[in-house]
Design an enzyme around this catalytic site. Structure first.
Site, PDB file in Angstrom:
ATOM      1  CD  GLU A   1       5.528 -33.238  17.031  1.00 41.12           C
ATOM      2  OE1 GLU A   1       6.557 -33.454  17.703  1.00 41.12           O
ATOM      3  OE2 GLU A   1       5.107 -34.027  16.169  1.00 41.12           O
TER       4      GLU A   1
ATOM      5  CG  HIS B   1      -2.174 -41.489  16.069  1.00 40.92           C
ATOM      6  ND1 HIS B   1      -1.339 -42.285  16.804  1.00 40.92           N
ATOM      7  CD2 HIS B   1      -1.392 -40.874  15.141  1.00 40.92           C
ATOM      8  CE1 HIS B   1      -0.097 -42.179  16.328  1.00 40.92           C
ATOM      9  NE2 HIS B   1      -0.102 -41.321  15.332  1.00 40.92           N
TER      10      HIS B   1
END
Lengths: 326, 322
Positions: A60, A129
């Site tokens: 990322e 998440h």
């Protein structure tokens, strides 16, 4: 007007932007061949080819940093971070590099990049998440943050975000991908920073964004049956946010609740409450109310997650408290 | 062996960086440069040698020790000094300072306050060259301190997977901030190159001709589309991590050894052997000093940056939408 899914509206915005401008490229984890973890980017590799639509490794920091570097060198990258929780790894690229380049280089350059990331709970995806972290990015001068709550806004805001010369964090909601709404045949961009009155009402204002717009509208339906007419303002953008529309609405209704899925503490609602208190204190008939998730990591078990996240019931309760005589 | 005219030009560029930084050191001591100052005195051969292999359209991302990269890529002294002295006429309008000097018009994507921060930027810039089909390369300058940053490892991997036109240039001066390299990094950059199947080459970072030749050998394959390359240059750190750093963590012998490696003296000796006399070098030095003093004088006379303009400059102006 045809009905379109939220995910399809994003897909169409990406396709239209890529067709309109060869500088627009798309990369992220599993966005090309697999078509995206939520199938949002399905078909784009076939349409635009492997030079412009790329799968990345699970990196990322490099994804966001390369987007910033590419934007400095003539591309308009749109990158996907699979879950907003994973944006912790993108912070240097966004906060120190992309957000500041236009300013700290004296206006020599702009950084036209978009980071798409889904936030939100409701899927029992657990503490890593499910988070809503948009307030972090709204706190950083140089970044823009948009959170569309329906397919038309998802399309229009994404087109505007890709067009924007600044880095934009485009926040989607996992729970909205399957939701449907109207999208015109030739949809237009939606200006970043412009709110939308989702429902007009005279008694109280609920300022909200993202998935909480639908919860607020359902709360307003319930309140209407009790004779309380609630105005629902869908912010659509949280940085910049539409102060004028909010102040105008609160000026009429004199009561304000702010509802979002993120935790209330130090959040978007706190900023709006402070602004309204400073600029419209005399108009307020009740203290500003905030509705948000409990101040805790989003828990896994169904019962725990339900209890943690706000919804229609909490928003309706907050408005009723606003209406109660002091 | 490089012919004298080229070496003379490389000498002139290195001397420009050396004298500019010496001038900055004095300005800093006199209170005319605010903030932090990280000098690259002693390391001039690396930026000059590498940039000698670059075209104007090639891009470089730099580090906190980035003055040499900026000047070697072609930044004008006027904008450079005015920026570091915090003036409106600075190349970044006085908003960035020493650690953020940048000039997009020459492909200089900025010095960087974050160790490793320039690596992903250069990676993205290389991606842009590739997507746009430009015959250009991007260079990521980084110090040995950045070897321990995750960004390097992510970028090596991504650049190799995508065969980006990217040259990783490590300036290994043996010190990451206040600690020696061997206490910070358990591997070798050469081994990392091998692990990712990225061609690796080491050059003597005190020898500008060696750096220039090695840089050409790394830049050209990258430019031809053969993928990323690594160049590691051993280079001395003459100064502290920042100006004013007493360097108590360093043995005097370590510092002496570093100061014994002088890229400028080496190039001067080589030029003398080729028949370039001291008078010719003196003339170059005098011209550099004149240009630097003119830049300093212009910066002193320049206006302070305007706060309202700075506030208005946080966001780039967007096209209007209905």
């Amino acid at each position: 007007m045809p009905e379109t899914r939220y995910s399809a509206a994003i897909n169409r915005a990406l396709a239209d932007a890529m067709a309109a401008d060869e500088s627009v490229v798309l990369f992220g984890e599993d966005v090309a061949a697999p078509g995206g973890p939520f199938a949002v980017t399905r078909g784009l590799l076939a349409k635009f080819g492997p030079l412009r639509v790329r799968d990345t490794p699970i990196s990322e920091a490099a994804i966001a940093g390369a987007a910033a570097g590419a934007a400095l060198s003539g591309l308009r990258p749109v990158v996907e971070i699979m879950f907003m929780d994973f944006m912790t790894f993108t912070m240097d690229a966004l906060v120190n590099q992309a957000a500041k380049a236009h300013f700290m280089f004296g206006g020599q350059c702009s950084v036209p990049m978009v980071v798409r990331a889904p936030h939100g709970g409701g899927l029992n995806a657990g503490p890593q998440h499910s988070q809503c972290l948009e307030a972090w990015f709204a706190h950083v001068p140089g970044l823009k943050v948009v959170v569309p709550g329906n397919p038309a806004d998802a399309y229009g805001l994404l087109r505007a975000a890709i067009d924007d010369p600044n880095p934009v964090v485009f926040v989607e909601h996992k729970g909205l991908y399957g939701s449907k709404g109207e999208l015109p045949e030739s949809p237009a961009p939606v200006a970043i920073g412009a709110a939308r009155i989702a429902r007009a009402g005279r008694d109280a204002t609920v300022v909200t964004y993202g998935a909480a717009v639908a919860w607020s509208l359902r709360a307003a339906d319930a309140l209407a049956r009790e004779g309380i007419e609630t105005e629902v303002v869908d912010l659509r953008s949280v940085q910049p946010w539409d102060e004028a529309t909010v102040l105008e609405s609160v000026g009429r209704t004199r009561r304000l609740a702010i509802a979002h899925e993120a935790v209330s503490a130090f959040g978007v609602g706190a900023e709006i409450a402070a602004c309204v208190s400073a600029k419209a204190f005399g108009r307020l008939a009740a203290p500003v109310a905030r509705v948000g998730a409990a101040f805790m990591p989003v828990p896994f078990a169904r019962s725990l997650e339900r209890a943690c996240l706000p919804g229609e019931t909490e928003i309706a309760a907050a408005v009723r408290r606003l209406m109660a005589p002091a | 062996m490089t012919q004298a005219p080229l070496l003379l030009e490389l000498y002139r560029r290195m001397a420009t960086i050396r004298r500019a930084e010496e001038r900055l050191s004095k300005l800093f001591a006199d209170g005319e440069v605010p903030g932090f100052l990280h000098l690259s005195i002693g390391q001039e051969a690396v930026p000059v040698g590498v940039c000698a292999a670059l075209e104007r359209g090639d891009t470089v991302a730099s580090t906190h020790r980035g003055h040499g990269h900026a000047l070697a890529k072609g930044m004008a002294l006027e904008g450079f000094f005015a920026e570091i002295m915090g003036r409106a006429s600075g190349v970044c309008a006085g908003r960035g300072g020493s650690i953020h000097v940048a000039d997009m018009s020459i492909g200089m994507l900025g010095a960087n306050g974050i160790v490793g921060g320039g690596l992903p930027l250069a990676t993205g810039s290389a991606l842009a060259h590739q997507v746009k089909g430009r015959p250009n390369v991007a260079v990521a300058f980084f110090g040995d301190g950045a070897m321990a940053e995750g960004a390097l490892h992510e970028c090596l991997n991504l650049a190799r997977l995508w065969q980006l036109p990217l040259v990783f240039v490590c300036e290994n001066n043996g010190w990451g901030e206040f600690s020696p390299h061997e206490r910070q990094f358990a591997a070798k950059l050469a081994a990392l190159g091998a692990a990712f199947a990225i061609p690796y080459e080491e050059a003597d970072g005190t020898d500008v001709e060696a750096v220039a030749a090695a840089a050409r050998r790394r830049v050209e394959p990258a430019r031809r589309g053969e993928g990323p390359q690594i160049l590691e240059c051993r280079t001395p750190r003459w100064r502290g991590h920042y100006e004013g750093d007493p360097q108590k963590y360093r043995e005097p012998s370590n510092l002496d050894a570093a100061r014994g490696q002088d890229a400028l003296a080496l190039a001067a000796a080589r030029l003398a052997a080729q028949g370039v006399d001291a008078e010719a070098l003196g003339a170059i030095e005098r011209a550099i000093t004149e240009r630097i003093e003119a830049a300093v004088a212009a910066a002193r006379a320049a206006a302070e940056p305007d706060f309202a303009a700075a506030v208005a400059g946080v966001y780039a102006e967007a096209r209007a939408h209905a």
